[in-house]
Scaffold this motif. Structure first.
Motif, PDB file in Angstrom:
ATOM      1  N   SER A 224       8.957 -25.620  -4.845  1.00 20.43           N
ATOM      2  CA  SER A 224       7.474 -25.775  -4.394  1.00 20.43           C
ATOM      3  C   SER A 224       6.976 -26.675  -5.529  1.00 20.43           C
ATOM      4  CB  SER A 224       6.987 -24.452  -4.634  1.00 20.43           C
ATOM      5  OG  SER A 224       6.683 -23.966  -5.891  1.00 20.43           O
ATOM      6  N   ASN A 225       5.837 -27.071  -5.328  1.00 24.05           N
ATOM      7  CA  ASN A 225       5.279 -27.911  -6.243  1.00 24.05           C
ATOM      8  C   ASN A 225       5.086 -27.569  -7.624  1.00 24.05           C
ATOM      9  OD1 ASN A 225       3.061 -26.413  -5.987  1.00 24.05           O
ATOM     10  ND2 ASN A 225       1.655 -28.032  -5.028  1.00 24.05           N
ATOM     11  N   ASP A 226       5.585 -26.437  -8.084  1.00 22.54           N
ATOM     12  CA  ASP A 226       5.748 -26.064  -9.477  1.00 22.54           C
ATOM     13  C   ASP A 226       6.759 -25.242  -9.716  1.00 22.54           C
ATOM     14  OD1 ASP A 226       4.810 -23.574  -8.316  1.00 22.54           O
ATOM     15  OD2 ASP A 226       2.905 -23.777  -9.598  1.00 22.54           O
ATOM     16  N   ILE A 227       7.775 -24.969  -8.753  1.00 24.54           N
ATOM     17  CA  ILE A 227       8.966 -24.175  -9.106  1.00 24.54           C
ATOM     18  C   ILE A 227      10.175 -25.095  -8.852  1.00 24.54           C
ATOM     19  CG2 ILE A 227      10.433 -22.094  -8.760  1.00 24.54           C
ATOM     20  CD1 ILE A 227       7.812 -20.602  -7.760  1.00 24.54           C
ATOM     21  N   VAL A 228      10.820 -25.091  -9.913  1.00 30.31           N
ATOM     22  CA  VAL A 228      12.305 -25.868  -9.747  1.00 30.31           C
ATOM     23  C   VAL A 228      13.409 -24.624  -9.784  1.00 30.31           C
ATOM     24  CG1 VAL A 228      12.646 -26.588 -12.083  1.00 30.31           C
ATOM     25  CG2 VAL A 228      13.742 -27.528 -10.426  1.00 30.31           C
ATOM     26  N   GLU A 229      14.315 -24.738  -8.901  1.00 29.19           N
ATOM     27  CA  GLU A 229      15.710 -23.809  -9.019  1.00 29.19           C
ATOM     28  C   GLU A 229      16.700 -24.563  -9.649  1.00 29.19           C
ATOM     29  OE1 GLU A 229      17.078 -20.588  -6.011  1.00 29.19           O
ATOM     30  OE2 GLU A 229      18.642 -22.649  -6.041  1.00 29.19           O
ATOM     31  N   ILE A 230      17.461 -24.063 -10.775  1.00 24.77           N
ATOM     32  CA  ILE A 230      18.691 -24.670 -11.174  1.00 24.77           C
ATOM     33  C   ILE A 230      19.829 -23.905 -11.371  1.00 24.77           C
ATOM     34  CG2 ILE A 230      17.292 -26.553 -12.694  1.00 24.77           C
ATOM     35  CD1 ILE A 230      17.912 -24.991 -15.166  1.00 24.77           C
ATOM     36  N   LEU A 231      20.908 -24.561 -11.091  1.00 29.10           N
ATOM     37  CA  LEU A 231      22.161 -23.653 -11.402  1.00 29.10           C
ATOM     38  C   LEU A 231      22.986 -24.219 -12.610  1.00 29.10           C
ATOM     39  CD1 LEU A 231      24.186 -23.426  -7.906  1.00 29.10           C
ATOM     40  CD2 LEU A 231      22.948 -21.517  -9.370  1.00 29.10           C
ATOM     41  N   VAL A 232      23.283 -23.363 -13.427  1.00 33.26           N
ATOM     42  CA  VAL A 232      23.776 -23.853 -14.694  1.00 33.26           C
ATOM     43  C   VAL A 232      25.209 -23.342 -14.831  1.00 33.26           C
ATOM     44  CG1 VAL A 232      23.355 -23.671 -17.298  1.00 33.26           C
ATOM     45  CG2 VAL A 232      21.551 -24.073 -15.850  1.00 33.26           C
ATOM     46  N   ASP A 233      26.047 -24.059 -14.985  1.00 31.06           N
ATOM     47  CA  ASP A 233      27.413 -23.862 -15.150  1.00 31.06           C
ATOM     48  C   ASP A 233      27.747 -23.419 -16.541  1.00 31.06           C
ATOM     49  OD1 ASP A 233      30.120 -23.294 -14.306  1.00 31.06           O
ATOM     50  OD2 ASP A 233      30.807 -25.185 -14.398  1.00 31.06           O
ATOM     51  N   CYS A 234      28.143 -22.261 -16.986  1.00 30.49           N
ATOM     52  CA  CYS A 234      28.707 -22.204 -18.209  1.00 30.49           C
ATOM     53  C   CYS A 234      29.773 -21.252 -18.571  1.00 30.49           C
ATOM     54  CB  CYS A 234      27.208 -21.473 -18.958  1.00 30.49           C
ATOM     55  SG  CYS A 234      27.315 -21.336 -20.761  1.00 30.49           S
ATOM     56  N   PRO A 235      30.788 -21.750 -18.478  1.00 30.80           N
ATOM     57  CA  PRO A 235      31.937 -20.942 -18.459  1.00 30.80           C
ATOM     58  C   PRO A 235      32.254 -19.691 -19.658  1.00 30.80           C
ATOM     59  CG  PRO A 235      32.550 -23.193 -18.126  1.00 30.80           C
ATOM     60  CD  PRO A 235      31.349 -23.205 -18.607  1.00 30.80           C
ATOM     61  N   ALA A 236      31.376 -20.284 -20.764  1.00 29.32           N
ATOM     62  CA  ALA A 236      31.403 -19.406 -22.246  1.00 29.32           C
ATOM     63  C   ALA A 236      30.804 -18.188 -21.765  1.00 29.32           C
ATOM     64  CB  ALA A 236      31.002 -19.975 -23.103  1.00 29.32           C
ATOM     65  N   ALA A 278      15.139 -19.752 -11.699  1.00 25.86           N
ATOM     66  CA  ALA A 278      13.875 -20.343 -10.789  1.00 25.86           C
ATOM     67  C   ALA A 278      12.871 -20.422 -12.263  1.00 25.86           C
ATOM     68  CB  ALA A 278      13.419 -19.387  -9.721  1.00 25.86           C
ATOM     69  N   VAL A 279      12.392 -21.744 -12.261  1.00 29.48           N
ATOM     70  CA  VAL A 279      11.495 -21.821 -13.294  1.00 29.48           C
ATOM     71  C   VAL A 279      10.319 -22.247 -12.996  1.00 29.48           C
ATOM     72  CG1 VAL A 279      11.235 -23.377 -15.378  1.00 29.48           C
ATOM     73  CG2 VAL A 279      13.518 -22.371 -15.045  1.00 29.48           C
ATOM     74  N   ARG A 280       9.119 -21.737 -13.346  1.00 26.71           N
ATOM     75  CA  ARG A 280       7.774 -22.146 -12.759  1.00 26.71           C
ATOM     76  C   ARG A 280       6.959 -23.210 -14.140  1.00 26.71           C
ATOM     77  NH1 ARG A 280       3.623 -19.217  -9.575  1.00 26.71           N
ATOM     78  NH2 ARG A 280       1.854 -20.887  -9.823  1.00 26.71           N
ATOM     79  N   ILE A 281       6.309 -24.153 -13.569  1.00 27.16           N
ATOM     80  CA  ILE A 281       5.608 -24.878 -14.689  1.00 27.16           C
ATOM     81  C   ILE A 281       4.682 -23.853 -15.075  1.00 27.16           C
ATOM     82  CG2 ILE A 281       4.057 -26.684 -15.280  1.00 27.16           C
ATOM     83  CD1 ILE A 281       5.417 -28.255 -12.862  1.00 27.16           C
ATOM     84  N   ASN A 282       4.712 -23.833 -16.687  1.00 27.84           N
ATOM     85  CA  ASN A 282       3.646 -23.071 -17.385  1.00 27.84           C
ATOM     86  C   ASN A 282       3.035 -23.831 -18.701  1.00 27.84           C
ATOM     87  OD1 ASN A 282       2.556 -20.872 -18.450  1.00 27.84           O
ATOM     88  ND2 ASN A 282       4.062 -19.780 -19.300  1.00 27.84           N
ATOM     89  N   GLY A 283       4.052 -24.704 -18.981  1.00 26.09           N
ATOM     90  CA  GLY A 283       3.465 -25.318 -20.261  1.00 26.09           C
ATOM     91  C   GLY A 283       4.632 -26.593 -20.386  1.00 26.09           C
ATOM     92  N   ASP A 284       4.507 -27.227 -21.684  1.00 27.07           N
ATOM     93  CA  ASP A 284       5.246 -28.320 -21.780  1.00 27.07           C
ATOM     94  C   ASP A 284       6.835 -28.320 -21.314  1.00 27.07           C
ATOM     95  OD1 ASP A 284       3.348 -29.547 -23.027  1.00 27.07           O
ATOM     96  OD2 ASP A 284       4.025 -29.343 -25.001  1.00 27.07           O
ATOM     97  N   PHE A 285       7.516 -27.364 -21.835  1.00 31.16           N
ATOM     98  CA  PHE A 285       8.905 -27.475 -21.511  1.00 31.16           C
ATOM     99  C   PHE A 285       9.203 -27.355 -20.212  1.00 31.16           C
ATOM    100  CE2 PHE A 285      12.943 -25.070 -21.171  1.00 31.16           C
ATOM    101  CZ  PHE A 285      13.846 -25.789 -22.091  1.00 31.16           C
ATOM    102  N   THR A 286       8.525 -26.061 -19.481  1.00 29.62           N
ATOM    103  CA  THR A 286       8.953 -25.973 -18.041  1.00 29.62           C
ATOM    104  C   THR A 286       8.242 -27.154 -17.233  1.00 29.62           C
ATOM    105  OG1 THR A 286       6.890 -24.474 -18.273  1.00 29.62           O
ATOM    106  CG2 THR A 286       8.831 -23.578 -18.134  1.00 29.62           C
ATOM    107  N   GLU A 287       7.405 -27.842 -17.676  1.00 31.56           N
ATOM    108  CA  GLU A 287       6.704 -29.034 -16.920  1.00 31.56           C
ATOM    109  C   GLU A 287       7.938 -30.132 -16.863  1.00 31.56           C
ATOM    110  OE1 GLU A 287       3.759 -31.546 -17.881  1.00 31.56           O
ATOM    111  OE2 GLU A 287       4.139 -32.143 -15.710  1.00 31.56           O
ATOM    112  N   ARG A 288       8.406 -30.391 -18.120  1.00 29.79           N
ATOM    113  CA  ARG A 288       9.289 -31.551 -18.303  1.00 29.79           C
ATOM    114  C   ARG A 288      10.793 -30.940 -17.386  1.00 29.79           C
ATOM    115  NH1 ARG A 288       8.775 -34.818 -23.408  1.00 29.79           N
ATOM    116  NH2 ARG A 288       6.955 -34.085 -24.005  1.00 29.79           N
TER     117      ARG A 288
END
Ligand SMILES: Cc1cc2nc3c(=O)[nH]c(=O)nc-3n(C[C@H](O)[C@H](O)[C@H](O)COP(=O)(O)OP(=O)(O)OC[C@H]3O[C@@H](n4cnc5c(N)ncnc54)[C@H](O)[C@@H]3O)c2cc1C
Length: 431
Positions: A224-236, A278-288
């Motif tokens: 959406s205009n403030d939520i990004v979904e990311i998949l992170v591959d982390c074998p460890a 699923a990350v929603r914009i809330n401040g600096d980090f999430t916006e970036r």
């Protein structure tokens, strides 16, 4: 009194609080009580207050390492509350200690600087970090939003590490007080404990920075205009409990080196080794993150943390589950209800979001509801109090996930209807 405490709070939490507040500092006070000369015995009460304050400060430093085993007992939000209460309590005891026990020369100087440093940290933490204070004193919310232009959350977290300076100064202080420095066993015990806690803190910070599990973004999708979904591959990190969260940091991206907590929105193995967020914009980090997330970015993963699975396991295996979720708060709920889907256990989900776009994983919820025991209710906009209260079920346990305002309102509603606090689990995403 005891029954009320245990009904409102889980017994595990009551034991942890009792240990932190009373039991851990107790042995440190035993040596002065046993060995201090008769001339100084009238000062034992303020000395004890000073020792309690100091040990509580050390406990704050230790809690700042986010001990994983403790997180599994009282949860990270519980650790933050304990941290806040110990810090504020230490300040109150130090005020009494300073007022009743005058000191002189270098002992006085170190004690006073430690005191004022602690005042500054506690004030900063109460205004900028303790969300509950704003609700009690509304003008503080205005002060905070004004100060937040300078003291961004990450900067505040960094700044309040000055507590380490207060600890070192307080340690120097009691090493310099003439009637205390002769109590060799006491001085050795306190100095060694201080050294161990500070060394542990340094090691944990180094470990999280240098030896965190290495992951890589495999896909990023703006939902959406403030939520990004990311998949992170982390074998460890191939296993975690349902509902868990991890801290993510992006060490190669500008302004994204601090670690932030995000819930894992899938079960282990559902997307290979990958974790879904699923990350929603809330401040600096999430916006970036929203603006720049792309496949190939390196991500450091710290954790996992959380206690959804343990909270549920603590209760009767047939107890109905009622979920109240708001917005991006659905993320820990999706793997939780998927993990329970084979059980035919009654699960009701009351899910709300501000906009239709923000109703995440609606299709997955509809598929999940194919079983008769599973009832999802989704809507744009808040549920009424009556609609929320209608879900209260005999013998049920309650999961509340979302922003802290929503959690507060739902908790109050449940408490008003006689649901004991020990049957509720909540993890506020933000203050
Ligand atoms: C257990 C848990 C799980 C979460 N899961 C998700 C999720 O799945 N999806 C999602 O979009 N958001 C989630 N959040 C919220 C997310 O961590 C914050 O939105 C994010 O850290 C804000 O960082 P920022 O720099 O964008 O904003 P900032 O301006 O730095 O912070 C805004 C607010 O976010 C909170 N916050 C920031 N950093 C931390 C931290 N290190 N620890 C705890 N709270 C912090 C504080 O309340 C702060 O006031 C979760 C939070 C917690 C505590």
């Amino acid at each position: 009194m005891k029954r009320i405490a245990i009904r409102r709070f889980p017994i595990q939490a009551v034991l942890v609080w009792a240990a932190a507040l009373v039991v851990v500092p107790m042995p440190f006070t035993a040596i002065p009580w046993a060995t201090l000369g008769p001339m100084y015995r009238s000062m034992l009460t303020p000395i004890t207050a000073g020792i309690y304050a100091y040990i509580w400060m050390l406990e704050c430093v230790w809690l700042g390492c986010r001990p994983r085993w403790l997180d599994r007992i009282i949860g990270l939000p519980g650790i933050y509350v304990l941290h806040g209460v110990l810090g504020t309590g230490a300040l109150a005891l130090v005020v009494y200690h300073q007022y009743v026990l005058p000191s002189f020369g270098p002992a006085k100087t170190t004690g006073e600087i430690a005191f004022w440093t602690l005042v500054g940290i506690v004030a900063l933490a109460l205004v900028m970090m303790a969300g509950w204070l704003d609700t009690l004193v509304p003008p503080l919310a205005t002060v905070r939003s004004w100060l937040e232009r300078v003291f961004r959350h990450e900067f505040t977290v960094w700044l309040h590490r000055i507590v380490l300076v207060a600890v070192v100064l307080a340690c120097l202080h009691f090493n310099l007080v003439f009637y205390i420095k002769d109590l060799t066993a006491f001085i050795v015990t306190m100095d060694v404990t201080t050294g161990l806690v500070l060394a542990w803190y340094a090691w944990v910070k180094l470990r999280d920075r240098m030896f965190a599990a290495r992951g890589k973004v495999v896909s990023a999708r703006r939902v959406s205009n403030d939520i990004v979904e990311i998949l992170v591959d982390c074998p460890a990190m191939h296993s975690w409990e349902y509902g868990d969260f991890v801290f993510l940091r992006l060490p190669r991206e500008r302004g994204m080196h601090g670690s932030h907590p995000f819930s894992i929105a899938n079960l282990p193995g559902e997307h290979g080794d990958a974790m879904r967020f699923a990350v929603r914009i809330n401040g600096d980090f999430t916006e970036r993150l929203y603006r720049t997330a792309r496949a190939g970015m390196r991500v450091d993963v710290i954790g996992p943390f959380g206690m959804y699975e343990r909270f549920i396991a603590r209760h009767d295996a047939h107890a109905p589950i009622v979920v109240y979720a708001g917005g991006v708060g659905i993320t820990p709920i999706i793997p939780t209800i998927m993990a329970l889907s084979g059980t035919n256990r009654p699960v009701t989900v009351m899910y709300t979001a501000k906009r239709a776009d923000d109703l995440l994983y609606a299709d997955e919820l509809r598929k999940w509801s194919a079983s008769e025991a599973h009832t999802p209710h989704m809507q744009v906009g808040r549920w009424s109090k009556t609609e929320l209260a209608e879900q209260i079920t005999d013998g049920a346990i309650y999961l509340i996930a979302g922003p802290s305002g929503m959690i507060r309102d739902v908790r109050r509603m449940l408490l008003r209807h006689g649901v004991p606090g020990s049957r509720m689990f909540y993890e506020p995403f933000t203050r």
